[in-house]
Write a protein that holds these residues in place. Structure first.
Motif, PDB file in Angstrom:
ATOM      1  N   ARG A  55       0.850  -1.193   0.000  1.00 46.08           N
ATOM      2  CA  ARG A  55       0.000   0.000   0.000  1.00 46.08           C
ATOM      3  C   ARG A  55       0.888   1.247   0.000  1.00 46.08           C
ATOM      4  O   ARG A  55       1.008   1.955   1.004  1.00 46.08           O
ATOM      5  CB  ARG A  55      -0.940  -0.009   1.207  1.00 46.08           C
ATOM      6  CG  ARG A  55      -2.072  -1.031   1.082  1.00 46.08           C
ATOM      7  CD  ARG A  55      -3.201  -0.748   2.068  1.00 46.08           C
ATOM      8  NE  ARG A  55      -4.346  -1.572   1.786  1.00 46.08           N
ATOM      9  CZ  ARG A  55      -4.657  -2.715   2.434  1.00 46.08           C
ATOM     10  NH1 ARG A  55      -3.866  -3.136   3.393  1.00 46.08           N
ATOM     11  NH2 ARG A  55      -5.723  -3.401   2.103  1.00 46.08           N
ATOM     12  N   PRO A  56       1.547   1.533  -1.120  1.00 42.28           N
ATOM     13  CA  PRO A  56       2.521   2.631  -1.158  1.00 42.28           C
ATOM     14  C   PRO A  56       1.924   3.991  -0.837  1.00 42.28           C
ATOM     15  O   PRO A  56       2.527   4.776  -0.104  1.00 42.28           O
ATOM     16  CB  PRO A  56       3.066   2.577  -2.590  1.00 42.28           C
ATOM     17  CG  PRO A  56       2.049   1.810  -3.366  1.00 42.28           C
ATOM     18  CD  PRO A  56       1.460   0.834  -2.410  1.00 42.28           C
ATOM     19  N   ALA A  57       0.750   4.312  -1.362  1.00 38.59           N
ATOM     20  CA  ALA A  57       0.165   5.635  -1.125  1.00 38.59           C
ATOM     21  C   ALA A  57      -0.129   5.843   0.352  1.00 38.59           C
ATOM     22  O   ALA A  57       0.177   6.897   0.922  1.00 38.59           O
ATOM     23  CB  ALA A  57      -1.101   5.813  -1.954  1.00 38.59           C
ATOM     24  N   SER A  58      -0.718   4.854   0.999  1.00 35.74           N
ATOM     25  CA  SER A  58      -1.057   4.969   2.420  1.00 35.74           C
ATOM     26  C   SER A  58       0.196   5.076   3.272  1.00 35.74           C
ATOM     27  O   SER A  58       0.217   5.794   4.284  1.00 35.74           O
ATOM     28  CB  SER A  58      -1.894   3.765   2.858  1.00 35.74           C
ATOM     29  OG  SER A  58      -3.109   3.702   2.134  1.00 35.74           O
ATOM     30  N   THR A  59       1.244   4.373   2.891  1.00 29.17           N
ATOM     31  CA  THR A  59       2.499   4.405   3.648  1.00 29.17           C
ATOM     32  C   THR A  59       3.198   5.750   3.508  1.00 29.17           C
ATOM     33  O   THR A  59       3.598   6.371   4.496  1.00 29.17           O
ATOM     34  CB  THR A  59       3.440   3.290   3.163  1.00 29.17           C
ATOM     35  OG1 THR A  59       2.788   2.023   3.316  1.00 29.17           O
ATOM     36  CG2 THR A  59       4.737   3.284   3.949  1.00 29.17           C
ATOM     37  N   LYS A  62       0.569   9.649  -9.115  1.00 31.82           N
ATOM     38  CA  LYS A  62       1.259   8.866 -10.147  1.00 31.82           C
ATOM     39  C   LYS A  62       1.108   7.364  -9.933  1.00 31.82           C
ATOM     40  O   LYS A  62       2.077   6.604  -9.958  1.00 31.82           O
ATOM     41  CB  LYS A  62       2.746   9.235 -10.217  1.00 31.82           C
ATOM     42  CG  LYS A  62       3.018  10.711 -10.436  1.00 31.82           C
ATOM     43  CD  LYS A  62       2.465  11.200 -11.767  1.00 31.82           C
ATOM     44  CE  LYS A  62       2.823  12.658 -12.015  1.00 31.82           C
ATOM     45  NZ  LYS A  62       2.231  13.176 -13.253  1.00 31.82           N
ATOM     46  N   ALA A  63      -0.131   6.937  -9.662  1.00 31.51           N
ATOM     47  CA  ALA A  63      -0.487   5.512  -9.553  1.00 31.51           C
ATOM     48  C   ALA A  63       0.064   4.830  -8.305  1.00 31.51           C
ATOM     49  O   ALA A  63       0.114   3.604  -8.244  1.00 31.51           O
ATOM     50  CB  ALA A  63      -0.055   4.742 -10.800  1.00 31.51           C
ATOM     51  N   LEU A  64       0.456   5.601  -7.298  1.00 29.11           N
ATOM     52  CA  LEU A  64       0.873   4.975  -6.046  1.00 29.11           C
ATOM     53  C   LEU A  64      -0.318   4.337  -5.329  1.00 29.11           C
ATOM     54  O   LEU A  64      -0.149   3.432  -4.516  1.00 29.11           O
ATOM     55  CB  LEU A  64       1.545   5.997  -5.126  1.00 29.11           C
ATOM     56  CG  LEU A  64       2.996   6.346  -5.487  1.00 29.11           C
ATOM     57  CD1 LEU A  64       3.487   7.519  -4.660  1.00 29.11           C
ATOM     58  CD2 LEU A  64       3.903   5.142  -5.290  1.00 29.11           C
ATOM     59  N   ALA A  65      -1.518   4.819  -5.629  1.00 28.45           N
ATOM     60  CA  ALA A  65      -2.728   4.206  -5.078  1.00 28.45           C
ATOM     61  C   ALA A  65      -3.388   3.369  -6.166  1.00 28.45           C
ATOM     62  O   ALA A  65      -3.544   3.825  -7.307  1.00 28.45           O
ATOM     63  CB  ALA A  65      -3.698   5.279  -4.581  1.00 28.45           C
ATOM     64  N   ARG A  66      -3.767   2.140  -5.803  1.00 29.51           N
ATOM     65  CA  ARG A  66      -4.420   1.230  -6.748  1.00 29.51           C
ATOM     66  C   ARG A  66      -5.659   0.649  -6.096  1.00 29.51           C
ATOM     67  O   ARG A  66      -5.699   0.470  -4.873  1.00 29.51           O
ATOM     68  CB  ARG A  66      -3.454   0.122  -7.180  1.00 29.51           C
ATOM     69  CG  ARG A  66      -2.237   0.662  -7.929  1.00 29.51           C
ATOM     70  CD  ARG A  66      -1.222  -0.411  -8.210  1.00 29.51           C
ATOM     71  NE  ARG A  66      -0.032   0.169  -8.824  1.00 29.51           N
ATOM     72  CZ  ARG A  66       1.107  -0.483  -8.985  1.00 29.51           C
ATOM     73  NH1 ARG A  66       1.216  -1.728  -8.572  1.00 29.51           N
ATOM     74  NH2 ARG A  66       2.135   0.115  -9.551  1.00 29.51           N
ATOM     75  N   TYR A  67      -6.640   0.307  -6.926  1.00 29.02           N
ATOM     76  CA  TYR A  67      -7.947  -0.102  -6.397  1.00 29.02           C
ATOM     77  C   TYR A  67      -8.502  -1.292  -7.171  1.00 29.02           C
ATOM     78  O   TYR A  67      -8.244  -1.451  -8.367  1.00 29.02           O
ATOM     79  CB  TYR A  67      -8.933   1.072  -6.474  1.00 29.02           C
ATOM     80  CG  TYR A  67      -8.473   2.288  -5.708  1.00 29.02           C
ATOM     81  CD1 TYR A  67      -8.750   2.413  -4.349  1.00 29.02           C
ATOM     82  CD2 TYR A  67      -7.743   3.300  -6.328  1.00 29.02           C
ATOM     83  CE1 TYR A  67      -8.311   3.520  -3.627  1.00 29.02           C
ATOM     84  CE2 TYR A  67      -7.301   4.412  -5.621  1.00 29.02           C
ATOM     85  CZ  TYR A  67      -7.593   4.510  -4.277  1.00 29.02           C
ATOM     86  OH  TYR A  67      -7.162   5.600  -3.568  1.00 29.02           O
ATOM     87  N   CYS A  68      -9.296  -2.064  -6.444  1.00 26.17           N
ATOM     88  CA  CYS A  68      -9.928  -3.227  -7.068  1.00 26.17           C
ATOM     89  C   CYS A  68     -11.203  -2.837  -7.813  1.00 26.17           C
ATOM     90  O   CYS A  68     -11.692  -3.599  -8.650  1.00 26.17           O
ATOM     91  CB  CYS A  68     -10.239  -4.295  -6.021  1.00 26.17           C
ATOM     92  SG  CYS A  68     -11.480  -3.789  -4.801  1.00 26.17           S
ATOM     93  N   CYS A  69     -11.749  -1.651  -7.515  1.00 28.50           N
ATOM     94  CA  CYS A  69     -12.970  -1.200  -8.178  1.00 28.50           C
ATOM     95  C   CYS A  69     -13.134   0.301  -7.986  1.00 28.50           C
ATOM     96  O   CYS A  69     -12.516   0.897  -7.084  1.00 28.50           O
ATOM     97  CB  CYS A  69     -14.202  -1.937  -7.640  1.00 28.50           C
ATOM     98  SG  CYS A  69     -14.501  -1.671  -5.877  1.00 28.50           S
ATOM     99  N   ALA A  70     -13.950   0.905  -8.832  1.00 26.58           N
ATOM    100  CA  ALA A  70     -14.182   2.349  -8.761  1.00 26.58           C
ATOM    101  C   ALA A  70     -14.846   2.744  -7.446  1.00 26.58           C
ATOM    102  O   ALA A  70     -14.602   3.844  -6.923  1.00 26.58           O
ATOM    103  CB  ALA A  70     -15.040   2.787  -9.942  1.00 26.58           C
ATOM    104  N   GLU A  71     -15.671   1.861  -6.897  1.00 24.47           N
ATOM    105  CA  GLU A  71     -16.363   2.149  -5.638  1.00 24.47           C
ATOM    106  C   GLU A  71     -15.367   2.310  -4.492  1.00 24.47           C
ATOM    107  O   GLU A  71     -15.502   3.205  -3.651  1.00 24.47           O
ATOM    108  CB  GLU A  71     -17.370   1.043  -5.310  1.00 24.47           C
ATOM    109  CG  GLU A  71     -18.588   0.998  -6.223  1.00 24.47           C
ATOM    110  CD  GLU A  71     -18.289   0.404  -7.591  1.00 24.47           C
ATOM    111  OE1 GLU A  71     -17.207  -0.216  -7.757  1.00 24.47           O
ATOM    112  OE2 GLU A  71     -19.122   0.583  -8.505  1.00 24.47           O
TER     113      GLU A  71
END
Length: 310
Positions: free
Chosen positions: A41-45, A286-295
């Motif tokens: 979880r790079p963005a959260s870190t 720059k894509a440090l956060a990634r998600y399994c769905c738009a929700e």
């Protein structure tokens, strides 16, 4: 809670910076945890950290490992330095995507230090024929660090146990080279950086290119590194430097092959419901956060917004 998470990450960074010599096992595990957090979880870190203190801590940690590898006359200490370096290289790789760190690192000599460490290790491998693992039966205190490294690099789906057991220094050098390639690709000049009085990183790569190629050919999982070394020798800059794909690059594969989690803390998915890779945030992070769905991306925006826009 977010406050507790913030304190934990900051505390880990403090252990990494200050305990590499006095409490090496604590520093090793803290570095490993930070690397795993940066992979998953790079963005959260990174959102709870400030770039300049991070770069300062990284510089101090890498400097201690460089000193340990360069100056140690003890087999165990030398192996410790190699493992502690490998434990932290994923963190150094993934913060290259953090724009705040890109600005901070240009003011420090962290990247030349990583290059010096890599070249020093390559010299030991090819000129001094030193690239094996101490007998763990005789040195049980080394088993913990060996297992930490093995777990770290198994995360990406590449089982590197064979390389870790037979060629730990080669693996360390290859990973350091991949880190340098990532930073150069992110438009942070690496090849022109000075390594002490020895010339530039590009000069050092030229001097040891035959050795880099020999190491790259020594194992199928190392072959991707040859193109990075040749790119530095050719003076390629930014996006002209070829990066490994998500299947061959060891560090790059860690998140793309199941290591990265959906950024929403309550979700543990590593891919979308249809099995495709996680969605990348296209904002300032720059894509440090990634998600399994738009929700889940929408649900996480309140926490992510300040980091994404800063």
């Amino acid at each position: 809670s977010n406050h507790e998470t913030s304190n934990a990450v900051i505390g880990l960074l403090g252990v990494v910076e200050n305990c590499a010599m006095q409490a090496p096992k604590a520093s090793l595990f803290a570095a490993g945890i930070l690397s795993l957090l940066a992979i998953r979880r790079p963005a959260s870190t990174l959102s709870v950290l400030s770039a300049e203190p991070v770069v300062k801590a990284c510089r101090r940690y890498v400097g201690k490992q460089l000193m340990l590898i360069q100056e140690s006359q003890c087999y165990v200490e030398d192996f410790y330095g190699i493992c502690q370096t490998m434990d932290f290289l994923p963190f150094l790789y993934y913060i290259a995507d953090w724009k705040d760190a890109q600005q901070a690192i240009s003011k420090a000599d962290l990247l030349p230090m990583i290059a010096a460490l890599a070249v020093n290790v390559v010299h030991q491998i090819t000129r001094e024929n030193l690239d094996d693992v101490p007998d763990l039966k005789n040195f049980p205190e080394l088993m913990n660090i060996f297992l930490v490294c093995h777990h770290m690099y198994r995360t990406g789906g590449l089982d590197l146990l064979g390389a870790l057991r037979s060629k730990p220094k080669s693996l360390c050098a290859i990973l350091a080279l991949e880190v340098l390639g990532r930073w150069e690709y992110k438009q942070v000049s690496v090849g022109r950086c000075q390594i002490g009085t020895s010339g530039t990183v590009q000069d050092a790569m030229k001097d040891y290119i035959a050795d880099w190629k020999k190491i790259g050919k020594s194992s199928p999982v190392f072959q991707y590194s040859i193109a990075i070394a040749e790119g530095f020798v050719a003076g390629k800059k930014g996006h002209d430097l070829k990066l490994p794909d998500t299947e061959s690059g060891i560090l790059r594969s860690l998140s793309y092959r199941g290591g990265s989690f959906c950024a929403l803390a309550s979700c543990g998915r590593t891919q979308r419901e249809d099995g495709s890779p996680l969605l990348c945030c296209t904002g300032g992070c720059k894509a440090l956060a990634r998600y399994c769905c738009a929700e889940h991306q929408k649900a996480h925006w309140k926490l992510h917004k300040s980091f994404c826009k800063r």
